[in-house]
Design a protein around this motif. Structure first.
Motif, short mmCIF file in Angstrom:
data_model
loop_
_atom_site.label_atom_id
_atom_site.label_comp_id
_atom_site.label_asym_id
_atom_site.label_seq_id
_atom_site.Cartn_x
_atom_site.Cartn_y
_atom_site.Cartn_z
N LEU A 1 0.82 -1.21 0.00
CA LEU A 1 0.00 0.00 0.00
C LEU A 1 0.86 1.26 0.00
O LEU A 1 0.33 2.37 -0.07
CB LEU A 1 -0.93 -0.01 1.22
N THR B 1 -5.48 3.21 -1.63
CA THR B 1 -6.16 2.02 -1.11
C THR B 1 -6.00 1.95 0.41
O THR B 1 -4.89 2.13 0.93
CB THR B 1 -5.59 0.76 -1.77
N HIS B 2 -7.10 1.68 1.11
CA HIS B 2 -7.13 1.60 2.57
C HIS B 2 -6.55 2.88 3.17
O HIS B 2 -6.98 3.97 2.85
CB HIS B 2 -6.40 0.34 3.05
#
Length: 700
Positions: free
Chosen positions: A60, A67-68
């Protein structure tokens, strides 16, 4: 050891630069590698640890990722955490880019956060490009049936071999591989036997030490222009008085004969034609009788069946005996390279001690680190040795960069009797070695030697004793070393050595005053086929002569030539030092009670016994007598003190000498004719003790 990044980063990079596949840079090469785009897959992004939440996984941490949590975060927020794929960021949004002052080659990259806001959290990209190992395939020459190309090697990544493939660009023929392929050190190649006026695609591929391709370049070129009949005049061997060259015949056009002309390149001499000329089927030739250390231009011309020239090539080569004798290129076999001992590790065998070699750890290393260790090379036959390049270990030895700083050199013709290379003062010469692991250091011998076996004795080193070596020289000539044995007022006696077992059917010996004041004359009768000495009579007194000895083979072709200049002067050693005067021709008034002081120990530079004659009594009535065998003209005396202690004191004849080592020569103002010569010491230091030689010549 300082590096291009921080010291911690560099220490880690030392372990990974072995497998380099890309350049990390901040200069011209600045393409994103794939963190942001996703070209780098998730499983290629790792970290020292991951926060408990899956939303902080290493993958990530992609630049501009959302993302996230949109970042990587470790479990522990301490220095030492890393993301593997400098001031960093001041907010969550804006990227900060650092360009490296010194780009590096790497496959793996780690980021070590040193300071952070909130939690350690990163998104990254890496800028760079593919590594360039080879570059710029360039056309140098095109003919009707050939293409000659060159390229540049970039950086210092290892290249073990190349392939060069070629094919008509329109696909009308299959790919073919150039054979033999370019060598690891080559930067140019010629492709022969091509079709006229045809475009070809050439693809050059380089390979690393593991035989994996590490570089590829290609280009298209078109044949056209002149037709090549003969190609590539190449030097095979150079000596002090000869050049051996070879060439390639291209295609199948007829060649009826050749001429090979040669001339000093500076024009200091006229063109000469090699005689006999190379035969129609020959592809090599040797030019003899050249001047040492001289550059020559050689021109080879081929002729067709109508006796019209149909090809010409030329090159310049220098007569110098400094050819590599086979360590680097492997001509010297592994079992011809031995050592006093070898470190227990199999990566430092003697045969790994080849110049620029990379096998094992890239060097020989002995079991013990002391100055009794040696590396020995067997050249197979006696050769003339003129120089030695050395190099440190290619890789660290037991994690230590290593090289030899100082070494001695020994040589032998039979592996039993060894001689140490001497310095100008007669002491053992200590050669300066290396200061790093990479750069060779070459020493040319002031006095080249003839040897089959060569030993390197390390004297000082950095890290471990570790060496890679080459030996420079050349094959010995057929005849060698025109040497003066005796000179008189009207004669010169010379000798020479026959090297090897090549046949000699006859000789000519020509002589001329060196200043050209008289013409060349041939000695008559000439030396016989089995002779190794000759005497020239009827010369002018105190005149320098140039003598040229030429040997001929069974086909009456010259196969060796040597020359020397000598002066008709009556000052030749008459035989004390050389041993030509036998022991029982040397007598004395008396001998010291010790048997180490016999009269026949009184030879100039002698080392037998205590290295000198000494009488039983120290008074002016003592004498040393030499019987010359026949009446000779005596023109001078050379004396020397005793080599060793006489009754625990150094001794010499004081009027003649001032120490035990250095000879002193006195020439007679009025030479005399004599068979017997006596020396009466008149003054001495400690004890009467002397070594001597008598100078003169045969009475003419």
């Amino acid at each position: 050891m300082a590096g291009p990044c921080t010291s911690g980063f560099w220490r880690w990079m030392v372990l990974v630069l072995i497998a380099t596949t890309a350049t990390v840079t901040g200069q011209v090469c600045q393409s994103p590698f794939g963190m942001e785009s996703g070209a780098i897959p998730d499983d290629s992004i790792t970290a020292s640890g991951v926060g408990h939440h899956y939303a902080l996984d290493p993958h990530l941490g992609r630049l501009n990722g959302t993302t996230h949590y949109g970042a990587w975060g470790p479990a522990l927020h301490i220095i030492g955490q890393w993301l593997q794929v400098f001031t960093g960021n001041t907010d969550t949004k804006n990227p900060v880019t650092h360009l490296l002052d010194n780009p590096v080659h790497a496959r793996y990259v780690r980021f070590y956060p040193q300071s952070w806001y909130g939690y350690i959290a990163m998104r990254v990209e890496i800028l760079g490009c593919n590594t360039e190992i080879i570059w710029g395939l360039t056309l140098n020459d095109a003919g009707m049936s050939h293409l000659n190309v060159s390229w540049t090697v970039v950086g210092n990544l290892p290249i073990s071999r190349y392939t060069l493939r070629y094919q008509p660009s329109d696909g009308s023929g299959p790919y073919q591989d150039l054979s033999p392929a370019p060598g690891a050190g080559d930067t140019s190649a010629t492709v022969l036997g091509l079709m006229d006026h045809t475009e070809y695609t050439l693809t050059l591929t380089s390979f690393d030490e593991n035989n994996q391709p590490n570089g590829v370049i290609n280009e298209t070129f078109t044949t056209g222009g002149r037709r090549i009949i003969i190609w590539g005049l190449t030097l095979n061997d150079a000596g002090m008085s000869h050049l051996n060259v070879s060439w390639t015949v291209v295609g199948n056009l007829p060649i009826s004969r050749y001429t090979l002309r040669y001339q000093p390149s500076d024009g200091s001499g006229p063109y000469q034609d090699l005689s006999p000329a190379p035969g129609a089927g020959d592809t090599s030739a040797t030019v003899l009788g050249l001047m040492d250390h001289t550059e020559y231009t050689l021109t080879l011309t081929s002729f067709d069946e109508n006796n019209q020239p149909n090809g010409v090539i030329n090159e310049t080569f220098t007569t110098v005996c400094q050819n590599p004798l086979g360590m680097e290129d492997g001509a010297i076999s592994d079992d011809s390279i031995t050592a006093f001992s070898v470190l227990h590790h199999s990566y430092v065998q003697p045969y790994f001690g080849r110049l620029k070699g990379t096998a094992g750890w890239g060097a020989w290393t002995p079991a013990r680190q002391d100055n009794q260790q040696w590396l020995q090379v067997d050249l197979g036959v006696i050769k003339r040795v003129t120089g030695i390049p050395t190099q440190g270990a290619h890789l660290p030895v037991n994690n230590h960069y290593s090289w030899v700083r100082l070494y001695k050199l020994e040589y032998s013709g039979d592996e039993f009797f060894w001689t140490t290379c001497a310095d100008k003062d007669g002491s053992d010469k200590v050669f300066t070695g290396n200061t790093d692991t990479k750069n060779p250091v070459t020493h040319l011998l002031d006095n080249p030697v003839h040897a089959r076996y060569v030993r390197f004795y390390p004297q000082s080193w950095y890290g471990y004793i570790a060496m890679r070596v080459e030996i420079l020289g050349c094959n010995t000539e057929i005849i060698w070393g025109l040497t003066l044995n005796d000179a008189g007022m009207s004669h010169l006696n010379v000798s020479w050595t026959v090297v090897g077992n090549l046949p000699i059917s006859r000789y000519t010996l020509r002589y001329q005053p060196s200043d050209g004041s008289g013409p060349y004359q041939d000695l008559s009768p000439a030396p016989g086929a089995g002779d190794t000495s000759a005497t020239v009579l009827g010369l002018m007194d105190h005149t320098e002569y140039t003598l040229t000895l030429i040997s001929f083979d069974e086909d009456n072709q010259s196969n060796g030539v040597i020359n020397g200049t000598f002066t008709t002067v009556c000052q030749s050693p008459l035989g004390m030092e050389s041993g030509a005067i036998p022991d029982d021709n040397i007598t004395a008034s008396g001998v010291g009670h010790h048997h180490y002081l016999q009269p026949y120990f009184g030879r100039l530079k002698g080392t037998a016994g205590w290295g000198g004659w000494a009488p039983a009594h120290q008074n002016r009535g003592q004498w040393l007598q030499v019987d010359l065998g026949v009446i000779k003209r005596v023109t001078g005396i050379t004396t020397q003190g005793a080599l060793q202690l006489v009754h625990h004191r150094f001794s010499w004849v004081f009027a003649g000498n001032t120490d035990t080592k250095n000879p002193v020569t006195n020439l007679l103002e009025n030479p005399v004719d004599a068979r017997f010569v006596r020396i009466y010491p008149q003054s001495w230091y400690h004890y009467i003790a002397m070594r001597m030689e008598i100078l003169g010549c045969s009475t003419d």
